[in-house]
Design a protein around this motif. Sequence first.
Motif, mmCIF file in Angstrom:
data_model
loop_
_atom_site.group_PDB
_atom_site.id
_atom_site.type_symbol
_atom_site.label_atom_id
_atom_site.label_comp_id
_atom_site.label_asym_id
_atom_site.label_seq_id
_atom_site.Cartn_x
_atom_site.Cartn_y
_atom_site.Cartn_z
ATOM 1 N N VAL A 173 74.860 60.471 66.644
ATOM 2 C CA VAL A 173 74.141 59.237 66.352
ATOM 3 C C VAL A 173 72.665 59.419 66.716
ATOM 4 N N LEU A 174 71.790 59.242 65.725
ATOM 5 C CA LEU A 174 70.353 59.393 65.928
ATOM 6 C C LEU A 174 69.631 58.060 66.035
ATOM 7 N N LYS A 175 70.162 57.045 65.357
ATOM 8 C CA LYS A 175 69.491 55.755 65.294
ATOM 9 C C LYS A 175 70.529 54.663 65.086
ATOM 10 N N ILE A 176 70.302 53.505 65.692
ATOM 11 C CA ILE A 176 71.191 52.359 65.511
ATOM 12 C C ILE A 176 70.336 51.132 65.222
ATOM 13 N N SER A 177 70.713 50.388 64.204
ATOM 14 C CA SER A 177 70.034 49.146 63.861
ATOM 15 C C SER A 177 71.086 48.159 63.365
ATOM 16 N N ASP A 178 71.364 47.158 64.191
ATOM 17 C CA ASP A 178 72.416 46.186 63.895
ATOM 18 C C ASP A 178 73.746 46.916 63.695
ATOM 19 N N CYS A 179 74.358 46.759 62.537
ATOM 20 C CA CYS A 179 75.660 47.402 62.314
ATOM 21 C C CYS A 179 75.548 48.670 61.476
ATOM 22 N N ARG A 180 74.358 49.236 61.394
ATOM 23 C CA ARG A 180 74.156 50.498 60.675
ATOM 24 C C ARG A 180 73.523 51.519 61.604
ATOM 25 N N VAL A 190 75.332 55.267 58.078
ATOM 26 C CA VAL A 190 76.742 54.870 58.122
ATOM 27 C C VAL A 190 76.862 53.488 58.767
ATOM 28 N N PHE A 191 77.949 52.821 58.471
ATOM 29 C CA PHE A 191 78.253 51.550 59.115
ATOM 30 C C PHE A 191 78.794 51.816 60.517
ATOM 31 N N MET A 192 78.359 51.025 61.497
ATOM 32 C CA MET A 192 78.736 51.218 62.894
ATOM 33 C C MET A 192 79.550 50.053 63.447
ATOM 34 N N HIS A 193 79.985 49.128 62.589
ATOM 35 C CA HIS A 193 80.645 47.920 63.072
ATOM 36 C C HIS A 193 81.974 48.171 63.789
ATOM 37 N N VAL A 213 82.441 50.620 65.947
ATOM 38 C CA VAL A 213 82.128 51.202 67.270
ATOM 39 C C VAL A 213 80.884 50.515 67.844
ATOM 40 N N PRO A 214 80.966 49.222 68.127
ATOM 41 C CA PRO A 214 79.774 48.478 68.557
ATOM 42 C C PRO A 214 79.185 48.954 69.886
ATOM 43 N N GLU A 215 79.964 49.664 70.684
ATOM 44 C CA GLU A 215 79.506 50.136 71.989
ATOM 45 C C GLU A 215 78.824 51.507 71.947
ATOM 46 N N VAL A 216 78.730 52.113 70.772
ATOM 47 C CA VAL A 216 78.159 53.454 70.638
ATOM 48 C C VAL A 216 76.684 53.457 71.022
ATOM 49 N N LYS A 217 76.249 54.583 71.580
ATOM 50 C CA LYS A 217 74.864 54.766 72.012
ATOM 51 C C LYS A 217 74.245 55.959 71.268
ATOM 52 N N ILE A 218 72.925 55.950 71.154
ATOM 53 C CA ILE A 218 72.212 57.074 70.557
ATOM 54 C C ILE A 218 72.513 58.331 71.373
ATOM 55 N N GLY A 219 72.780 59.431 70.681
ATOM 56 C CA GLY A 219 73.114 60.698 71.330
ATOM 57 C C GLY A 219 74.602 60.959 71.433
ATOM 58 N N ALA A 248 84.542 57.743 55.187
ATOM 59 C CA ALA A 248 84.225 56.802 54.108
ATOM 60 C C ALA A 248 82.998 55.953 54.425
ATOM 61 N N GLY A 249 81.986 56.574 55.033
ATOM 62 C CA GLY A 249 80.746 55.875 55.305
ATOM 63 C C GLY A 249 80.748 54.991 56.537
ATOM 64 N N CYS A 250 81.817 55.085 57.333
ATOM 65 C CA CYS A 250 81.922 54.277 58.550
ATOM 66 C C CYS A 250 82.183 55.165 59.753
ATOM 67 N N ALA A 251 81.506 54.855 60.860
ATOM 68 C CA ALA A 251 81.848 55.493 62.136
ATOM 69 C C ALA A 251 83.116 54.802 62.622
ATOM 70 N N ILE A 252 84.176 55.583 62.846
ATOM 71 C CA ILE A 252 85.465 54.962 63.176
ATOM 72 C C ILE A 252 85.896 55.170 64.622
ATOM 73 N N GLU A 253 85.261 56.121 65.322
ATOM 74 C CA GLU A 253 85.664 56.412 66.700
ATOM 75 C C GLU A 253 84.571 57.225 67.389
ATOM 76 N N ILE A 254 84.361 56.949 68.671
ATOM 77 C CA ILE A 254 83.447 57.756 69.477
ATOM 78 C C ILE A 254 84.241 58.953 70.001
ATOM 79 N N ILE A 255 83.662 60.160 69.910
ATOM 80 C CA ILE A 255 84.336 61.351 70.439
ATOM 81 C C ILE A 255 83.383 62.090 71.368
ATOM 82 N N ASP A 256 83.936 62.970 72.189
ATOM 83 C CA ASP A 256 83.056 63.694 73.118
ATOM 84 C C ASP A 256 82.338 64.831 72.402
#
Length: 71
Positions: free
Chosen positions: A9-16, A28-31, A33-39, A46-54
Amino acid sequence: MCLAVPGEVLKISDCRGVVKVGNLKREVFMHLVPEVKIGQYVLIHAGCAIEIIDEKAAKETLEILRKLSDD
């Protein structure tokens, strides 16, 4: 068959967000994984972040995909 690919993740703006996968950057859509952080790394499907991984798992998967594409 469905495939999700990891990206950083390089940038977050609202749900994108903007995610880097290899040398590509995609919005991509980030809705989901609302808790995701840059980095952090996420699985993208399918154009959506579905899970945070290490980071370690993400880099291992990207290396496997790179090797497969070289064959």
